[in-house]
Design a protein around this motif. Structure first.
Motif, short mmCIF file in Angstrom:
data_model
loop_
_atom_site.label_atom_id
_atom_site.label_comp_id
_atom_site.label_asym_id
_atom_site.label_seq_id
_atom_site.Cartn_x
_atom_site.Cartn_y
_atom_site.Cartn_z
N ARG A 43 0.70 -1.11 0.06
CA ARG A 43 0.09 0.05 -0.01
C ARG A 43 0.88 1.26 -0.24
O ARG A 43 0.68 2.38 -0.75
N SER A 77 2.15 1.77 -3.36
CA SER A 77 1.08 2.40 -4.47
C SER A 77 1.06 3.91 -4.16
O SER A 77 1.00 4.63 -5.13
N GLN A 78 0.87 4.14 -2.99
CA GLN A 78 0.74 5.64 -2.65
C GLN A 78 1.89 6.67 -2.82
O GLN A 78 1.58 7.60 -3.26
#
Length: 343
Positions: free
Chosen positions: A18, A21-22
């Motif tokens: 996560r 991706s961010q």
């Protein structure tokens, strides 16, 4: 227990994915904005095109591989070429401002989150070599892709770089804390599973809690986690003698154990102490009593005994001793002397 372990491991990996991706979304946006800065403010089409291509390539490539990629391979790859691109940009900015070096600062933190302690040093050395190389090259050669004669433009560029890197650091620090907590939980679960397998080596499947046990003792697993953590706390504080350090704090203990203050405090409370200070002072008082038993008080000073146990002054020692033992140090000494004579 096996299911819990798998969940925790997946949780750590899920948090890292996560974060990646961010980070990609954030950096793609930053680079896109930077290309606009190059084109409209700095008025350099070449660098605007470079940052735009970099932004689109990063985003598009990640969209292709986002469902199946090796985290460490991707991180190594990115942290190898991203500083080189930053160094390429720095070559022309260096004579105007060294602020572009800030693009390199998140690299060691990224290495810490994804790769471990060894790679912090490796990538820190890597970015230092890039900075040194840029400094040497700009002295040997002239890089005149564009000219920045307007101080306001330089300030605007430096401000953009600073704000962008603050955003990147904020994202990395936020996920660093979440990943760290998940790793702590995973380590505790690993210890529980290992200890159960040691006790029942031929019954690994039976080491898991049954549904009946979970219903009857809903807090049993958590208690075991904190008991295992408290064993580690005792090893540091008592066995290694950290209680003798006058300035020893729960934050220092947290760093040593790679845990956090909340878990440590809860573990200490579950083992009969009101807080970290109470536990630390109890260890110190126990050592005072031990030294009083082992030494002839007429040959050693009370100051030696309480300072050797981690107290900085006598007033604090007297107050803590009375709180824990219910008597003053002088009353305790009198009773101890009387018992020794009687025996």
């Amino acid at each position: 227990m096996t299911a819990d372990k798998e969940f925790q491991d997946k949780s750590v990996e899920a948090l890292k994915r996560r974060l990646i991706s961010q980070y990609v979304y954030l950096m793609s946006g930053i680079l896109l904005a930077y290309s606009v800065v190059f084109y409209f403010i700095i008025k350099d089409v070449f660098f605007a095109a470079c940052t735009l291509i970099y932004s689109v390539t990063m985003f598009y490539t990640f969209m292709i591989i986002r469902k199946s990629y090796n985290i460490k391979v991707l991180v190594h790859l990115y942290m190898s070429y991203a500083p080189l691109f930053a160094g390429f940009v720095m070559l022309d900015f260096w004579k105007f401002s060294a602020a572009t070096a800030m693009w390199l600062l998140p690299v060691p933190l990224g290495a810490h989150i994804f790769l471990g302690k060894k790679y912090i040093y490796i990538y820190t050395l890597y970015i230092l070599l890039i900075i040194i190389a840029v400094s040497i090259l700009t002295k040997l050669y002239v890089f005149d892709y564009f000219a920045l004669n307007d101080v306001k433009v330089i300030v605007a560029s430096d401000t953009f770089v600073g704000v962008s890197n603050i955003a990147v650091f904020g994202l990395l620090l936020y996920y660093n804390e979440k990943i760290r907590k998940a790793e702590i939980e995973s380590n505790i679960l690993n210890k529980i599973e290992f200890s159960k397998q040691q006790e029942n080596p031929d019954r690994s499947e039976e080491a898991d809690f049954t549904e009946k046990e979970k219903a009857a003792y809903p807090n049993l697993e958590n208690t075991e986690k904190y008991n295992l953590l408290f064993n580690d706390i005792r090893d540091i504080v008592e066995d290694q003698g950290y209680y003798k350090d006058v300035g020893f704090t729960i934050s220092q203990l947290s760093n040593i154990l790679k845990s956090n203050n909340l878990y440590i405090s809860k573990s200490i409370k579950l083992n009969g102490f009101s807080n970290f200070s109470h536990y630390l002072n109890t260890c110190r008082i126990e050592n005072v009593k031990k030294l009083l038993q082992e030494n002839d008080i007429s040959k050693v000073t009370l100051m030696y005994i309480y300072t050797e146990s981690g107290f900085s002054n006598q007033s604090t020692f007297n107050r803590v001793f009375k709180q824990i033992e219910g008597v003053t140090p002088s009353e305790y000494l009198t009773n101890l002397t009387w018992k020794n004579r009687k025996s």
